[in-house]
Scaffold this motif. Structure first.
Motif, PDB file in Angstrom:
ATOM      1  N   THR A 150      -6.515  12.136  -2.870  1.00 44.63           N
ATOM      2  CA  THR A 150      -6.621  13.603  -2.871  1.00 44.63           C
ATOM      3  C   THR A 150      -5.586  14.232  -3.802  1.00 44.63           C
ATOM      4  OG1 THR A 150      -5.148  13.726  -0.953  1.00 44.63           O
ATOM      5  CG2 THR A 150      -7.526  13.670  -0.524  1.00 44.63           C
ATOM      6  N   SER A 151      -4.716  13.405  -4.393  1.00 43.72           N
ATOM      7  CA  SER A 151      -3.663  13.950  -5.252  1.00 43.72           C
ATOM      8  C   SER A 151      -3.742  13.429  -6.692  1.00 43.72           C
ATOM      9  CB  SER A 151      -2.289  13.612  -4.667  1.00 43.72           C
ATOM     10  OG  SER A 151      -2.119  12.218  -4.531  1.00 43.72           O
ATOM     11  N   SER A 152      -4.753  12.610  -6.991  1.00 41.28           N
ATOM     12  CA  SER A 152      -4.954  12.127  -8.359  1.00 41.28           C
ATOM     13  C   SER A 152      -6.433  11.837  -8.559  1.00 41.28           C
ATOM     14  CB  SER A 152      -4.119  10.861  -8.614  1.00 41.28           C
ATOM     15  OG  SER A 152      -4.680   9.752  -7.922  1.00 41.28           O
ATOM     16  N   ASN A 153      -6.796  11.452  -9.781  1.00 40.58           N
ATOM     17  CA  ASN A 153      -8.210  11.139 -10.048  1.00 40.58           C
ATOM     18  C   ASN A 153      -8.542   9.685  -9.746  1.00 40.58           C
ATOM     19  OD1 ASN A 153      -6.939   9.780 -12.117  1.00 40.58           O
ATOM     20  ND2 ASN A 153      -8.386  10.434 -13.706  1.00 40.58           N
ATOM     21  N   ALA A 154      -7.673   9.006  -9.002  1.00 44.14           N
ATOM     22  CA  ALA A 154      -7.856   7.588  -8.718  1.00 44.14           C
ATOM     23  C   ALA A 154      -8.689   7.360  -7.456  1.00 44.14           C
ATOM     24  CB  ALA A 154      -6.497   6.902  -8.556  1.00 44.14           C
ATOM     25  N   ARG A 170       0.828  -1.205   0.000  1.00 48.85           N
ATOM     26  CA  ARG A 170       0.000   0.000   0.000  1.00 48.85           C
ATOM     27  C   ARG A 170       0.863   1.256   0.000  1.00 48.85           C
ATOM     28  NH1 ARG A 170      -5.837  -0.968   2.419  1.00 48.85           N
ATOM     29  NH2 ARG A 170      -5.876   1.277   2.180  1.00 48.85           N
ATOM     30  N   ASP A 171       2.026   1.209   0.629  1.00 56.45           N
ATOM     31  CA  ASP A 171       2.916   2.373   0.615  1.00 56.45           C
ATOM     32  C   ASP A 171       3.381   2.678  -0.804  1.00 56.45           C
ATOM     33  OD1 ASP A 171       2.747   2.962   3.283  1.00 56.45           O
ATOM     34  OD2 ASP A 171       4.565   1.872   3.852  1.00 56.45           O
ATOM     35  N   GLU A 172       3.659   1.648  -1.570  1.00 56.46           N
ATOM     36  CA  GLU A 172       4.085   1.859  -2.954  1.00 56.46           C
ATOM     37  C   GLU A 172       2.952   2.480  -3.770  1.00 56.46           C
ATOM     38  OE1 GLU A 172       7.354  -1.740  -3.524  1.00 56.46           O
ATOM     39  OE2 GLU A 172       5.209  -2.143  -3.867  1.00 56.46           O
ATOM     40  N   VAL A 173       1.755   1.999  -3.564  1.00 55.36           N
ATOM     41  CA  VAL A 173       0.610   2.547  -4.293  1.00 55.36           C
ATOM     42  C   VAL A 173       0.343   3.982  -3.845  1.00 55.36           C
ATOM     43  CG1 VAL A 173      -1.844   2.290  -4.776  1.00 55.36           C
ATOM     44  CG2 VAL A 173      -0.400   0.258  -4.602  1.00 55.36           C
ATOM     45  N   ARG A 174       0.461   4.233  -2.541  1.00 55.09           N
ATOM     46  CA  ARG A 174       0.221   5.580  -2.021  1.00 55.09           C
ATOM     47  C   ARG A 174       1.245   6.564  -2.578  1.00 55.09           C
ATOM     48  NH1 ARG A 174       0.087   6.285   4.366  1.00 55.09           N
ATOM     49  NH2 ARG A 174       2.108   5.269   4.061  1.00 55.09           N
ATOM     50  N   THR A 175       2.499   6.139  -2.702  1.00 56.71           N
ATOM     51  CA  THR A 175       3.520   7.005  -3.280  1.00 56.71           C
ATOM     52  C   THR A 175       3.187   7.363  -4.716  1.00 56.71           C
ATOM     53  OG1 THR A 175       5.231   6.051  -1.873  1.00 56.71           O
ATOM     54  CG2 THR A 175       5.971   7.175  -3.868  1.00 56.71           C
ATOM     55  N   LEU A 176       2.597   6.426  -5.416  1.00 53.86           N
ATOM     56  CA  LEU A 176       2.264   6.623  -6.819  1.00 53.86           C
ATOM     57  C   LEU A 176       0.992   7.430  -7.013  1.00 53.86           C
ATOM     58  CD1 LEU A 176       2.575   5.956  -9.845  1.00 53.86           C
ATOM     59  CD2 LEU A 176       1.389   3.814  -9.386  1.00 53.86           C
ATOM     60  N   MET A 177      -0.061   7.096  -6.260  1.00 53.85           N
ATOM     61  CA  MET A 177      -1.388   7.654  -6.511  1.00 53.85           C
ATOM     62  C   MET A 177      -1.938   8.523  -5.391  1.00 53.85           C
ATOM     63  SD  MET A 177      -3.422   4.462  -8.196  1.00 53.85           S
ATOM     64  CE  MET A 177      -3.050   3.858  -9.835  1.00 53.85           C
ATOM     65  N   GLY A 178      -1.286   8.557  -4.258  1.00 52.24           N
ATOM     66  CA  GLY A 178      -1.855   9.275  -3.127  1.00 52.24           C
ATOM     67  C   GLY A 178      -2.786   8.371  -2.342  1.00 52.24           C
ATOM     68  N   GLY A 179      -3.674   8.966  -1.589  1.00 54.91           N
ATOM     69  CA  GLY A 179      -4.585   8.179  -0.771  1.00 54.91           C
ATOM     70  C   GLY A 179      -3.998   7.904   0.601  1.00 54.91           C
ATOM     71  N   SER A 180      -4.601   6.963   1.329  1.00 51.20           N
ATOM     72  CA  SER A 180      -4.150   6.635   2.673  1.00 51.20           C
ATOM     73  C   SER A 180      -3.703   5.181   2.734  1.00 51.20           C
ATOM     74  CB  SER A 180      -5.271   6.870   3.695  1.00 51.20           C
ATOM     75  OG  SER A 180      -6.301   5.926   3.524  1.00 51.20           O
ATOM     76  N   GLY A 181      -3.123   4.811   3.860  1.00 48.39           N
ATOM     77  CA  GLY A 181      -2.640   3.455   4.033  1.00 48.39           C
ATOM     78  C   GLY A 181      -3.653   2.520   4.646  1.00 48.39           C
ATOM     79  N   GLN A 182      -4.865   2.991   4.894  1.00 46.50           N
ATOM     80  CA  GLN A 182      -5.898   2.164   5.508  1.00 46.50           C
ATOM     81  C   GLN A 182      -7.219   2.332   4.779  1.00 46.50           C
ATOM     82  OE1 GLN A 182      -5.927   3.478   9.601  1.00 46.50           O
ATOM     83  NE2 GLN A 182      -4.393   1.955  10.212  1.00 46.50           N
ATOM     84  N   GLY A 183      -8.113   1.354   4.994  1.00 45.97           N
ATOM     85  CA  GLY A 183      -9.441   1.431   4.407  1.00 45.97           C
ATOM     86  C   GLY A 183      -9.558   0.640   3.126  1.00 45.97           C
ATOM     87  N   GLY A 184     -10.767   0.151   2.846  1.00 42.07           N
ATOM     88  CA  GLY A 184     -11.000  -0.607   1.625  1.00 42.07           C
ATOM     89  C   GLY A 184     -11.225   0.276   0.414  1.00 42.07           C
ATOM     90  N   ILE A 185     -11.905   1.416   0.621  1.00 40.61           N
ATOM     91  CA  ILE A 185     -12.148   2.379  -0.455  1.00 40.61           C
ATOM     92  C   ILE A 185     -11.375   3.642  -0.116  1.00 40.61           C
ATOM     93  CG2 ILE A 185     -13.870   3.767  -1.666  1.00 40.61           C
ATOM     94  CD1 ILE A 185     -15.925   1.592  -1.041  1.00 40.61           C
ATOM     95  N   VAL A 186     -10.422   4.015  -0.978  1.00 46.15           N
ATOM     96  CA  VAL A 186      -9.527   5.134  -0.683  1.00 46.15           C
ATOM     97  C   VAL A 186      -9.543   6.129  -1.840  1.00 46.15           C
ATOM     98  CG1 VAL A 186      -7.190   5.800  -0.023  1.00 46.15           C
ATOM     99  CG2 VAL A 186      -8.069   3.537   0.625  1.00 46.15           C
TER     100      VAL A 186
END
Length: 297
Positions: A33-37, A14-30
């Motif tokens: 706030t930094s991309s349209n993903a 999840r850290d790798e995905v967060r670095t790429l797309m933003g979002g948070s490290g928890q939760g099923g639906i994220v």
């Protein structure tokens, strides 16, 4: 690394995905706030605690295969309001907002750590005609509640992986549930304004959203007559879909019916009988009324 470099079937933390797309490290639906993903994480082990598993259905129609994903909210009815409801609403309105759904499945942990790893399933889009169902499922305390089950399709039409399919039901069950379960009756305003839409998988098909309107009118009529009614939520042995949720299309007798559809309809009739349910009504056949009682036969 860019969003375009995400590769289906590759493993990420999840850290790798967060670095790429933003979002948070928890939760099923994220929602990022930094991309349209909108990042969607599916974890079968977590889902089983609440009686569900996310994944592909065996059924396939003219627009392809459906991937079911249960919405956010572990306690009480799932809705489109509040903190968890806002996440569900973001998924429901992703196309209107110009946002892409990116689905990941939990597959394990990094050795000697508690860090989970996730396989990228791919980019998804909600089914335009029927974006979700409402079903009955237990919450954290074991109490039955309503859950939102989103219906997604692969944005690029890729074939689903076998390990991502929902396991078939071991037995046939038919559970009586409230009338507002197994419907799509809580669609927020942004989505319900459209009465018809072009399905993403078939540009020539206009998805008429009449069933919910007709059901609402019929239920209102029955309530005015003082009737109390409910629905059956059915699981069919050997399949991974809910036949009670499948819409009846006027062209079912036409050449567009696949072999899988014909087999599933036969299984549905057989297992309805096994569960002690009456056969489904065939709306294409005329119904007659008893001249003495005026009741339909």
């Amino acid at each position: 690394m860019s969003v375009e470099q995400l590769k289906p079937d590759e493993i990420y933390t999840r850290d790798e995905v967060r670095t790429l797309m933003g979002g948070s490290g928890q939760g099923g639906i994220v929602p990022s706030t930094s991309s349209n993903a909108i990042l969607i994480y599916s974890d079968d082990e977590a889902g089983k605690r609440y009686g569900y598993v996310d994944g592909w259905l065996d059924e396939e129609d003219a627009d392809g295969v459906i991937f079911e994903y249960t919405g956010a909210g572990n306690d009480g009815d799932q809705t489109f309001d509040g903190l968890d409801g806002a996440k569900n609403k973001a998924v429901l309105n992703h196309a209107v907002a110009g946002r892409a759904l990116h689905v990941f499945k939990a597959v394990g942990k990094i050795p000697r750590t508690g860090t989970k790893t996730h396989r990228y399933v791919g980019e998804m889009a909600l089914d335009a005609a029927r974006p979700y169902y409402v079903r009955r499922s237990p919450d954290e305390a074991g109490n039955q509640r309503k859950v939102i089950v989103f219906r997604m399709r692969a944005a690029d039409g890729r074939e689903p992986k076998a390990e991502d399919r929902i396991p078939p039901a071991p037995t046939t069950t038919a559970v009586l549930v409230p009338a507002d379960v197994t419907t799509s009756s809580i669609v927020p305003t942004e989505h319900s304004k459209t009465k018809s839409s072009k399905r993403s998988g078939s540009a020539a098909t206009v998805a008429e959203r009449r069933e919910t309107e007709l059901t609402d009118h019929y239920e209102a009529f029955l309530k005015e007559q003082g009737h109390v009614f409910a629905r059956f939520q059915i699981k069919v042995k050997g399949t991974n879909f809910h036949p009670a949720h499948r819409p009846v299309r006027p062209d079912h007798a036409g050449p567009t019916r696949s072999k899988g559809q014909r087999l599933s309809e036969g299984r549905t009739r057989s297992h309805r009988s096994t569960a002690g349910l009456p056969p489904p009504c065939d709306a294409t056949k005329p119904r007659h009324r008893d001249p003495a009682t005026h009741e339909a036969t």
